[in-house]
Design an enzyme around this catalytic site. Sequence first.
Site, PDB file in Angstrom:
ATOM      1  N   ASP A   1      18.953  69.805  16.919  1.00  0.00           N
ATOM      2  CA  ASP A   1      18.291  68.678  17.595  1.00  0.00           C
ATOM      3  C   ASP A   1      18.104  68.961  19.087  1.00  0.00           C
ATOM      4  O   ASP A   1      18.859  69.726  19.681  1.00  0.00           O
ATOM      5  CB  ASP A   1      19.134  67.411  17.388  1.00  0.00           C
ATOM      6  CG  ASP A   1      18.323  66.145  17.623  1.00  0.00           C
ATOM      7  OD1 ASP A   1      17.086  66.227  17.741  1.00  0.00           O
ATOM      8  OD2 ASP A   1      18.941  65.062  17.685  1.00  0.00           O
TER       9      ASP A   1
ATOM     10  N   ASN B   1      11.059  62.594   9.291  1.00  0.00           N
ATOM     11  CA  ASN B   1      10.215  63.230  10.314  1.00  0.00           C
ATOM     12  C   ASN B   1       8.715  63.138  10.001  1.00  0.00           C
ATOM     13  O   ASN B   1       7.882  63.354  10.876  1.00  0.00           O
ATOM     14  CB  ASN B   1      10.623  64.699  10.545  1.00  0.00           C
ATOM     15  CG  ASN B   1      11.940  64.860  11.281  1.00  0.00           C
ATOM     16  OD1 ASN B   1      12.677  65.810  11.043  1.00  0.00           O
ATOM     17  ND2 ASN B   1      12.269  63.944  12.178  1.00  0.00           N
TER      18      ASN B   1
HETATM   19  C1  IPE Z   1      17.321  65.082  12.610  1.00  0.00           C
HETATM   20  O1  IPE Z   1      16.811  65.005  13.895  1.00  0.00           O
HETATM   21  C2  IPE Z   1      16.447  65.950  11.772  1.00  0.00           C
HETATM   22  C3  IPE Z   1      16.419  67.361  12.164  1.00  0.00           C
HETATM   23  C4  IPE Z   1      17.144  67.930  13.076  1.00  0.00           C
HETATM   24  C5  IPE Z   1      15.505  68.150  11.417  1.00  0.00           C
HETATM   25  P1  IPE Z   1      15.971  63.735  14.390  1.00  0.00           P
HETATM   26  O2  IPE Z   1      15.701  63.965  15.826  1.00  0.00           O
HETATM   27  O3  IPE Z   1      14.813  63.533  13.505  1.00  0.00           O
HETATM   28  O4  IPE Z   1      17.018  62.569  14.158  1.00  0.00           O
HETATM   29  P2  IPE Z   1      17.116  61.110  14.788  1.00  0.00           P
HETATM   30  O5  IPE Z   1      15.804  60.441  14.519  1.00  0.00           O
HETATM   31  O6  IPE Z   1      17.349  61.276  16.269  1.00  0.00           O
HETATM   32  O7  IPE Z   1      18.273  60.463  14.115  1.00  0.00           O
HETATM   33  C1  IPE Z   2      14.725  68.666  16.395  1.00  0.00           C
HETATM   34  O1  IPE Z   2      14.283  68.398  17.691  1.00  0.00           O
HETATM   35  C2  IPE Z   2      13.652  69.244  15.522  1.00  0.00           C
HETATM   36  C3  IPE Z   2      13.111  68.316  14.516  1.00  0.00           C
HETATM   37  C4  IPE Z   2      13.561  67.144  14.228  1.00  0.00           C
HETATM   38  C5  IPE Z   2      11.949  68.772  13.780  1.00  0.00           C
HETATM   39  P1  IPE Z   2      13.557  67.023  18.043  1.00  0.00           P
HETATM   40  O2  IPE Z   2      12.084  67.211  17.864  1.00  0.00           O
HETATM   41  O3  IPE Z   2      14.147  65.903  17.305  1.00  0.00           O
HETATM   42  O4  IPE Z   2      13.893  66.905  19.587  1.00  0.00           O
HETATM   43  P2  IPE Z   2      14.269  65.582  20.377  1.00  0.00           P
HETATM   44  O5  IPE Z   2      15.405  64.934  19.660  1.00  0.00           O
HETATM   45  O6  IPE Z   2      13.037  64.736  20.390  1.00  0.00           O
HETATM   46  O7  IPE Z   2      14.667  66.062  21.744  1.00  0.00           O
HETATM   47 MG    MG Z   3      15.694  64.636  17.674  1.00  0.00          MG
END
Ligand code: IPE
Ligand code: IPE
Ligand code: MG
Length: 252
Positions: free
Chosen positions: A17, A65
């Site tokens: 993340d 997502n």
């Molecule tokens: C969780 O991250 C999913 C992945 C790392 C693929 P998100 O960024 O989507 O999770 P939330 O929405 O902050 O809980």
């Molecule tokens: C994790 O990084 C990757 C996916 C969930 C695909 P994020 O895209 O959630 O990054 P933040 O949380 O917005 O910084």
């Molecule tokens: Mg995230």
Amino acid sequence: MNLSPSKFPKHIAIIMDGNGRWAKKKGKPRISGHRQGGQTIREVLSVCQKLKIRYLTLYAFSVENWNRPQSEISALMDLFHHFLRKETKNLIKKEVRLRVIGRIDELPEKVRKEVTRSLEATAKFDKWNLTLAVNYGSRTEMVDAVKAYAEAIHRGKENPEECSWETLNSYLYTFDLPDPDFIIRTSGETRLSNFLMLQSAYAEMYFSKVYWPDFDQAALLEALENYKDRERRYGLTGEQINELSMTEHSVT
Ligand code: IPE
Ligand code: IPE
Ligand code: MG
């Protein structure tokens, strides 16, 4: 840092993340964070191999997502496609078996094709195991498992009277993987976000403030250093665990 291999987890699972925030901090588009995150995957896999950690599972895309802006979803699907195309030969060279868990059949066709190609090309390996969770969610995994189990009952292959955890576990996407010992989430968030909720029943958790694109060898070693001091009790008392480890040591 002096880490004893016996204190390493056998299976690490990571919620990757913070790609978006990493990019934002640098004044770049979110996708550049995802791109850099791909580089981190290569590095973390190499460190795991160096440390002889045989199972690495990475959460790459959740079922939730899909609710992101379409432009980000398309860019992420392009990245997966590109990553698999480029990385398969390296996985073969490193003798790593790839698994992909999640609803693969809902991914765009070109991604599905690459997934199939990579899975087939690495299926013969069994020592090193990289699992990517793509279009994954624990709740959809549960739904898919229950459907398959119900179907097996219908065909007379299963008897609900004999249902045990082992039975249900054999219907999960992760049926041929050991449970994760150590779950790491980067970027400072402290939640599971629908990741391996059943499999992590007795996993140790670690939350790193580092954004995934910056999660390097030092950050992973720091996490492992933290893991090694933990006592996993599985419902027993500390005294029982001490006794068990003493008998283990006297046997070996
Ligand atoms: C969780 O991250 C999913 C992945 C790392 C693929 P998100 O960024 O989507 O999770 P939330 O929405 O902050 O809980
Ligand atoms: C994790 O990084 C990757 C996916 C969930 C695909 P994020 O895209 O959630 O990054 P933040 O949380 O917005 O910084
Ligand atoms: Mg995230």
